[in-house]
Design an enzyme around this catalytic site. Structure first.
Site, short mmCIF file in Angstrom:
data_model
loop_
_atom_site.label_atom_id
_atom_site.label_comp_id
_atom_site.label_asym_id
_atom_site.label_seq_id
_atom_site.Cartn_x
_atom_site.Cartn_y
_atom_site.Cartn_z
N ASP A 1 -13.84 22.31 -67.56
CA ASP A 1 -13.08 22.71 -66.37
C ASP A 1 -13.76 23.93 -65.76
O ASP A 1 -14.49 24.65 -66.44
CB ASP A 1 -11.63 23.03 -66.72
CG ASP A 1 -10.82 23.33 -65.46
OD1 ASP A 1 -10.84 22.51 -64.53
OD2 ASP A 1 -10.19 24.40 -65.39
N SER A 2 -13.46 24.16 -64.48
CA SER A 2 -13.97 25.36 -63.83
C SER A 2 -13.44 26.63 -64.53
O SER A 2 -14.07 27.67 -64.44
CB SER A 2 -13.55 25.36 -62.36
OG SER A 2 -12.15 25.21 -62.27
N TYR B 1 -13.59 26.73 -58.32
CA TYR B 1 -14.51 25.83 -57.64
C TYR B 1 -13.89 25.29 -56.33
O TYR B 1 -14.60 24.72 -55.51
CB TYR B 1 -14.80 24.60 -58.52
CG TYR B 1 -15.79 24.78 -59.65
CD1 TYR B 1 -16.26 26.04 -60.05
CD2 TYR B 1 -16.27 23.67 -60.34
CE1 TYR B 1 -17.16 26.16 -61.10
CE2 TYR B 1 -17.18 23.79 -61.38
CZ TYR B 1 -17.62 25.03 -61.76
OH TYR B 1 -18.52 25.14 -62.79
N GLY B 2 -12.58 25.42 -56.21
CA GLY B 2 -11.82 24.71 -55.17
C GLY B 2 -12.33 24.84 -53.75
O GLY B 2 -12.18 23.92 -52.95
N ASN C 1 -10.32 18.47 -61.30
CA ASN C 1 -10.28 17.51 -60.20
C ASN C 1 -11.39 17.78 -59.19
O ASN C 1 -12.00 16.85 -58.65
CB ASN C 1 -8.93 17.59 -59.47
CG ASN C 1 -7.85 16.87 -60.22
OD1 ASN C 1 -7.68 15.67 -60.07
ND2 ASN C 1 -7.12 17.60 -61.05
N THR C 2 -11.65 19.05 -58.91
CA THR C 2 -12.68 19.38 -57.92
C THR C 2 -14.04 18.90 -58.40
O THR C 2 -14.82 18.31 -57.63
CB THR C 2 -12.68 20.90 -57.66
OG1 THR C 2 -11.34 21.32 -57.38
CG2 THR C 2 -13.56 21.26 -56.48
N GLU D 1 -3.52 32.07 -61.62
CA GLU D 1 -4.53 32.83 -62.40
C GLU D 1 -4.14 34.30 -62.50
O GLU D 1 -4.55 34.98 -63.44
CB GLU D 1 -5.90 32.68 -61.75
CG GLU D 1 -6.39 31.25 -61.79
CD GLU D 1 -7.75 31.07 -62.40
OE1 GLU D 1 -8.59 31.95 -62.22
OE2 GLU D 1 -7.97 30.02 -63.05
N CYS E 1 -4.42 18.85 -59.51
CA CYS E 1 -5.20 20.05 -59.82
C CYS E 1 -4.70 20.53 -61.17
O CYS E 1 -3.50 20.54 -61.44
CB CYS E 1 -4.97 21.12 -58.75
SG CYS E 1 -5.67 22.72 -59.19
N THR E 2 -5.65 20.92 -62.01
CA THR E 2 -5.32 21.26 -63.40
C THR E 2 -4.30 22.39 -63.52
O THR E 2 -3.58 22.46 -64.51
CB THR E 2 -6.61 21.72 -64.10
OG1 THR E 2 -7.24 22.71 -63.28
CG2 THR E 2 -7.54 20.57 -64.34
N HIS E 3 -4.26 23.29 -62.54
CA HIS E 3 -3.36 24.45 -62.64
C HIS E 3 -1.91 24.13 -62.28
O HIS E 3 -0.99 24.79 -62.75
CB HIS E 3 -3.80 25.55 -61.69
CG HIS E 3 -5.01 26.31 -62.12
ND1 HIS E 3 -6.21 25.69 -62.36
CD2 HIS E 3 -5.20 27.63 -62.36
CE1 HIS E 3 -7.10 26.61 -62.72
NE2 HIS E 3 -6.51 27.79 -62.73
N1 DGL Z 1 -9.75 23.05 -61.99
C1 DGL Z 1 -9.63 22.96 -60.56
C2 DGL Z 1 -9.10 21.57 -60.17
O1 DGL Z 1 -8.49 20.87 -60.94
C3 DGL Z 1 -8.73 24.02 -60.00
C4 DGL Z 1 -9.30 25.42 -60.09
C5 DGL Z 1 -10.52 25.63 -59.22
O2 DGL Z 1 -10.39 25.63 -57.98
O3 DGL Z 1 -11.56 25.83 -59.78
O4 DGL Z 1 -9.32 21.16 -59.04
#
Ligand code: DGL
Length: 274
Positions: free
Chosen positions: A10-11, A42-43, A74-75, A158, A192-194
């Site tokens: 993950d990011s 990463y978004g 997801n990104t 975050e 999105c994971t968060h």
């Molecule tokens: N992990 C990213 C996602 O699921 C969310 C956090 C990010 O923007 O890096 O899209």
């Protein structure tokens, strides 16, 4: 270090919500988690940047011996997965597999909607890629898919502000906006994971007829099915129930925040990727 773990990328921290579901459903396997916290989020990053960063992380996980890698982000799944599968993997390790979270979600999300309309809540990058619209259409051609980018949600979570009045404001803003897009929407997908950390707040704003889906269980069920259908990968995975965590940023920060996402205390290690 486990010999042949499932790599989970993950990011940053968010993929720990997906890892939680993987470990709960498939506890026998070893897992190696990599969070690219030094370069997260990463978004809002460009296609090229997300691809470059994700590729570096995948290369590192392959070097650690992972026969299978899940891009829990997801990104990254939207912007890097296809390129890595088509252009890089055969050169890096033709016997390894890299999977994402968008396709397994798209395969089932339509089954949840009675009215035939789903709302996808995600980062700017995932929304702009239109990956969910395109993938859902393959499995549910008649499904109406609306999308809403919620760029404030990741920073709120975050910074541990997801239970604050500020979070109420931004959650309400996006939930109301997405519902205005189509009157038949009865399923909200947290893509999105968060976002699972906001699930209760989101539910409180919705009429009872609308359900909210988090991805963790969908992804873990899909992985279980994948491993049954691919014994050649399954047989290579080591099974000592070990979980190892790496971050590209400070370990103390990662350890503290990881508890919120993973639900238990972890000890991470640092890796530099440039
Ligand atoms: N992990 C990213 C996602 O699921 C969310 C956090 C990010 O923007 O890096 O899209």
């Amino acid at each position: 270090m486990p010999t042949a773990p499932i790599g989970v990328f993950d990011s940053g921290y968010g993929g720990l919500t997906v890892l939680r579901s993987l470990v709960d459903r498939l506890p026998q396997y070893d897992y190696l988690y990599l969070g690219d916290n030094a370069r997260a989020p990463y978004g809002n990053r460009s296609f090229e940047t997300v691809y470059r960063y994700t590729l570096q992380c995948v290369e590192w996980l392959l070097q650690q011996g992972c026969p299978l890698i899940v891009l829990a982000c997801n990104t990254a799944s939207a912007k890097a997965l296809r390129n890595i599968q088509q252009n890089d993997l055969h050169r890096l390790d033709p016997n390894a597999r890299v999977l994402g979270v968008i396709r397994p979600t798209a395969e089932v999300v339509g089954n949840y909607s009675k009215q035939g309309a789903v709302a996808v809540l995600a980062t700017n990058g995932t929304v702009q890629s239109r990956s969910y619209e395109l993938e859902i259409e393959k499995f549910f051609p008649a499904m109406k898919v609306v999308q809403e980018a919620c760029p404030m949600w990741v920073p709120l979570i975050e910074n541990n502000e997801h239970n604050s009045p500020g979070a109420d404001y931004f959650v309400r803003q996006h939930v109301e906006r997405v519902l205005r897009q189509h009157p038949d929407v009865d399923t909200l997908l947290l893509a999105c994971t968060h976002y699972p950390l906001l699930i209760e707040k989101i539910r409180q704003l919705l009429p009872e007829r609308i359900q909210v889906l988090a991805q963790g269980d969908i992804v873990s069920e899909s992985l279980q099915d994948y491993l049954q259908r691919h014994p050649e990968i399954n047989e290579r995975l080591s099974r000592e129930g070990q979980r190892t965590f790496y971050t590209t940023d400070a370990v103390d920060d990662f350890n503290n925040k990881a508890t919120i996402f993973f639900g238990e205390r972890i000890e991470s290690r640092h890796i530099d990727l440039r």
